[in-house]
Design a protein around this motif. Structure first.
Motif, PDB file in Angstrom:
ATOM      1  N   PRO A 108       0.833  -1.184   0.093  1.00 34.08           N
ATOM      2  CA  PRO A 108       0.073   0.201  -0.096  1.00 34.08           C
ATOM      3  C   PRO A 108       0.881   1.230  -0.125  1.00 34.08           C
ATOM      4  CG  PRO A 108      -0.982  -1.583   1.457  1.00 34.08           C
ATOM      5  CD  PRO A 108       0.487  -2.199   1.336  1.00 34.08           C
ATOM      6  N   ARG A 109       1.873   1.271   0.643  1.00 33.52           N
ATOM      7  CA  ARG A 109       2.852   2.543   0.629  1.00 33.52           C
ATOM      8  C   ARG A 109       3.127   2.910  -0.708  1.00 33.52           C
ATOM      9  NH1 ARG A 109       8.228   3.297   4.179  1.00 33.52           N
ATOM     10  NH2 ARG A 109       8.508   5.636   3.972  1.00 33.52           N
ATOM     11  N   SER A 110       3.865   1.931  -1.562  1.00 39.64           N
ATOM     12  CA  SER A 110       4.295   2.240  -3.004  1.00 39.64           C
ATOM     13  C   SER A 110       3.083   2.486  -3.769  1.00 39.64           C
ATOM     14  CB  SER A 110       5.168   1.210  -3.418  1.00 39.64           C
ATOM     15  OG  SER A 110       4.277  -0.170  -3.500  1.00 39.64           O
ATOM     16  N   LEU A 111       1.910   2.106  -3.514  1.00 36.64           N
ATOM     17  CA  LEU A 111       0.796   2.509  -4.367  1.00 36.64           C
ATOM     18  C   LEU A 111       0.406   3.846  -3.947  1.00 36.64           C
ATOM     19  CD1 LEU A 111      -2.359   0.266  -5.069  1.00 36.64           C
ATOM     20  CD2 LEU A 111      -2.646   2.302  -3.350  1.00 36.64           C
ATOM     21  N   ALA A 112       0.409   4.289  -2.555  1.00 32.87           N
ATOM     22  CA  ALA A 112       0.141   5.561  -2.257  1.00 32.87           C
ATOM     23  C   ALA A 112       1.110   6.605  -2.926  1.00 32.87           C
ATOM     24  CB  ALA A 112      -0.152   5.764  -0.663  1.00 32.87           C
ATOM     25  N   ARG A 113       2.157   6.281  -3.089  1.00 33.13           N
ATOM     26  CA  ARG A 113       3.112   7.209  -3.446  1.00 33.13           C
ATOM     27  C   ARG A 113       2.970   7.355  -5.091  1.00 33.13           C
ATOM     28  NH1 ARG A 113       9.065   5.849  -0.607  1.00 33.13           N
ATOM     29  NH2 ARG A 113       8.757   7.121   1.280  1.00 33.13           N
ATOM     30  N   ALA A 114       2.655   6.343  -5.677  1.00 35.07           N
ATOM     31  CA  ALA A 114       2.355   6.200  -7.096  1.00 35.07           C
ATOM     32  C   ALA A 114       1.093   7.261  -7.325  1.00 35.07           C
ATOM     33  CB  ALA A 114       2.219   4.879  -7.597  1.00 35.07           C
ATOM     34  N   ALA A 115       0.119   7.025  -6.529  1.00 37.83           N
ATOM     35  CA  ALA A 115      -1.189   8.043  -6.650  1.00 37.83           C
ATOM     36  C   ALA A 115      -0.949   9.196  -6.392  1.00 37.83           C
ATOM     37  CB  ALA A 115      -2.225   7.296  -5.441  1.00 37.83           C
ATOM     38  N   VAL A 116       0.190   9.640  -5.411  1.00 41.41           N
ATOM     39  CA  VAL A 116       0.591  11.037  -5.320  1.00 41.41           C
ATOM     40  C   VAL A 116       1.346  11.513  -6.545  1.00 41.41           C
ATOM     41  CG1 VAL A 116       2.269  12.542  -4.302  1.00 41.41           C
ATOM     42  CG2 VAL A 116       0.792  10.978  -2.635  1.00 41.41           C
ATOM     43  N   ARG A 117       1.928  10.663  -7.150  1.00 47.53           N
ATOM     44  CA  ARG A 117       2.636  11.211  -8.464  1.00 47.53           C
ATOM     45  C   ARG A 117       1.567  11.218  -9.468  1.00 47.53           C
ATOM     46  NH1 ARG A 117       6.343   7.189  -6.476  1.00 47.53           N
ATOM     47  NH2 ARG A 117       5.828   5.619  -8.092  1.00 47.53           N
ATOM     48  N   GLU A 118       0.752  10.443  -9.671  1.00 49.14           N
ATOM     49  CA  GLU A 118      -0.379  10.402 -10.829  1.00 49.14           C
ATOM     50  C   GLU A 118      -1.293  11.545 -10.634  1.00 49.14           C
ATOM     51  OE1 GLU A 118      -1.933   9.300 -14.448  1.00 49.14           O
ATOM     52  OE2 GLU A 118      -0.188   8.515 -13.299  1.00 49.14           O
ATOM     53  N   LEU A 119      -1.541  11.817  -9.548  1.00 50.56           N
ATOM     54  CA  LEU A 119      -2.540  12.958  -9.118  1.00 50.56           C
ATOM     55  C   LEU A 119      -1.779  14.512  -9.491  1.00 50.56           C
ATOM     56  CD1 LEU A 119      -3.981  12.226  -5.698  1.00 50.56           C
ATOM     57  CD2 LEU A 119      -5.255  12.191  -7.950  1.00 50.56           C
ATOM     58  N   GLN A 120      -0.383  14.473  -9.606  1.00 49.43           N
ATOM     59  CA  GLN A 120       0.188  15.773 -10.094  1.00 49.43           C
ATOM     60  C   GLN A 120      -0.252  17.044  -9.237  1.00 49.43           C
ATOM     61  OE1 GLN A 120       0.581  15.821 -14.196  1.00 49.43           O
ATOM     62  NE2 GLN A 120       1.172  13.845 -14.360  1.00 49.43           N
ATOM     63  N   GLY A 121      -0.549  16.934  -7.819  1.00 44.90           N
ATOM     64  CA  GLY A 121      -1.059  18.251  -7.507  1.00 44.90           C
ATOM     65  C   GLY A 121      -2.437  18.195  -7.075  1.00 44.90           C
ATOM     66  N   ALA A 122      -3.523  17.432  -8.002  1.00 43.76           N
ATOM     67  CA  ALA A 122      -4.761  17.599  -7.923  1.00 43.76           C
ATOM     68  C   ALA A 122      -5.306  17.070  -6.639  1.00 43.76           C
ATOM     69  CB  ALA A 122      -5.385  16.948  -8.893  1.00 43.76           C
ATOM     70  N   ALA A 123      -6.387  17.300  -6.127  1.00 45.45           N
ATOM     71  CA  ALA A 123      -7.054  16.855  -5.058  1.00 45.45           C
ATOM     72  C   ALA A 123      -7.748  15.574  -5.229  1.00 45.45           C
ATOM     73  CB  ALA A 123      -8.104  17.764  -4.444  1.00 45.45           C
ATOM     74  N   LEU A 124      -7.601  14.550  -4.262  1.00 44.36           N
ATOM     75  CA  LEU A 124      -8.118  13.218  -4.616  1.00 44.36           C
ATOM     76  C   LEU A 124      -9.557  13.437  -4.290  1.00 44.36           C
ATOM     77  CD1 LEU A 124      -7.715  10.340  -4.900  1.00 44.36           C
ATOM     78  CD2 LEU A 124      -7.352  10.179  -2.275  1.00 44.36           C
ATOM     79  N   VAL A 125     -10.484  12.858  -4.896  1.00 40.62           N
ATOM     80  CA  VAL A 125     -12.121  13.091  -4.999  1.00 40.62           C
ATOM     81  C   VAL A 125     -12.561  11.752  -4.508  1.00 40.62           C
ATOM     82  CG1 VAL A 125     -14.112  13.400  -6.246  1.00 40.62           C
ATOM     83  CG2 VAL A 125     -11.980  14.617  -7.178  1.00 40.62           C
ATOM     84  N   PRO A 126     -13.415  11.880  -3.710  1.00 45.26           N
ATOM     85  CA  PRO A 126     -14.145  10.795  -2.948  1.00 45.26           C
ATOM     86  C   PRO A 126     -14.174   9.642  -3.921  1.00 45.26           C
ATOM     87  CG  PRO A 126     -14.788  12.544  -1.501  1.00 45.26           C
ATOM     88  CD  PRO A 126     -13.889  13.099  -2.966  1.00 45.26           C
ATOM     89  N   PHE A 127     -14.540   8.230  -3.518  1.00 49.23           N
ATOM     90  CA  PHE A 127     -14.669   7.263  -4.648  1.00 49.23           C
ATOM     91  C   PHE A 127     -16.276   7.617  -5.452  1.00 49.23           C
ATOM     92  CE2 PHE A 127     -15.768   2.791  -5.562  1.00 49.23           C
ATOM     93  CZ  PHE A 127     -15.129   2.561  -6.714  1.00 49.23           C
ATOM     94  N   GLY A 128     -17.026   7.962  -4.569  1.00 51.52           N
ATOM     95  CA  GLY A 128     -18.491   8.003  -5.079  1.00 51.52           C
ATOM     96  C   GLY A 128     -18.582   9.217  -5.897  1.00 51.52           C
ATOM     97  N   GLY A 129     -17.365  10.012  -6.010  1.00 48.58           N
ATOM     98  CA  GLY A 129     -17.603  11.443  -6.869  1.00 48.58           C
ATOM     99  C   GLY A 129     -17.938  12.372  -6.419  1.00 48.58           C
ATOM    100  N   ALA A 130     -18.525  12.804  -5.176  1.00 50.03           N
ATOM    101  CA  ALA A 130     -18.812  13.965  -4.418  1.00 50.03           C
ATOM    102  C   ALA A 130     -17.304  14.478  -4.280  1.00 50.03           C
ATOM    103  CB  ALA A 130     -19.480  13.590  -3.320  1.00 50.03           C
ATOM    104  N   ALA A 131     -17.431  15.902  -4.353  1.00 49.23           N
ATOM    105  CA  ALA A 131     -16.370  16.703  -3.966  1.00 49.23           C
ATOM    106  C   ALA A 131     -16.170  16.862  -2.581  1.00 49.23           C
ATOM    107  CB  ALA A 131     -16.534  17.983  -4.662  1.00 49.23           C
TER     108      ALA A 131
END
Length: 131
Positions: A108-131
């Motif tokens: 999970p740690r390497s997965l979370a780091r990859a997600a941070v790189r992929e987001l490129q500064g964008a906010a993580l939106v909840p899974f259901g799509g609500a802001a």
């Protein structure tokens, strides 16, 4: 009385030998196959709280009931800047997330780091799509 031909005898013998070989090979592979790896129980895997590329990653070990990753008992809860990242564990023990759904990660740690790189500064939106 029907007499068996040489061809029929050889075919029967070969089929029997192949069946026996297949059963022996399956048994040997089953004996050598590693057991399924349980979730890592080490202290380092139970909790992570770090800042990676300016983003806060928090990983807590999931418990029973409704306190696992995305409400799955036993899965870790992964948060990026306080928002939950939906993670899933594959049958082979690798991990994927909704951000990196087609790439697998060892933990999970390497997965979370990859997600941070992929987001490129964008906010993580909840899974259901609500802001």
């Amino acid at each position: 009385m029907n007499k068996i031909t040489r061809r029929q005898a050889l075919t029967g013998t070969a089929a029997g030998a192949l069946t026996a070989f297949g059963i022996a090979a399956t048994a040997a592979n089953a004996a050598q196959a590693p057991a399924a790896k349980p979730l890592d129980q080490s202290p380092a895997a139970t909790a992570t709280d770090e800042v990676y590329q300016g983003r806060r990653i928090q990983i807590t070990r999931g418990g029973g009931g409704h306190h696992g990753g995305h409400h799955s008992p036993g899965l870790p809860t992964v948060r990026i800047d306080g928002r939950e990242l939906h993670v899933m564990r594959n049958a082979d023990g690798s991990w994927i997330s909704v951000v990196n759904h087609y790439e697998t990660y060892a933990d999970p740690r390497s997965l979370a780091r990859a997600a941070v790189r992929e987001l490129q500064g964008a906010a993580l939106v909840p899974f259901g799509g609500a802001a």
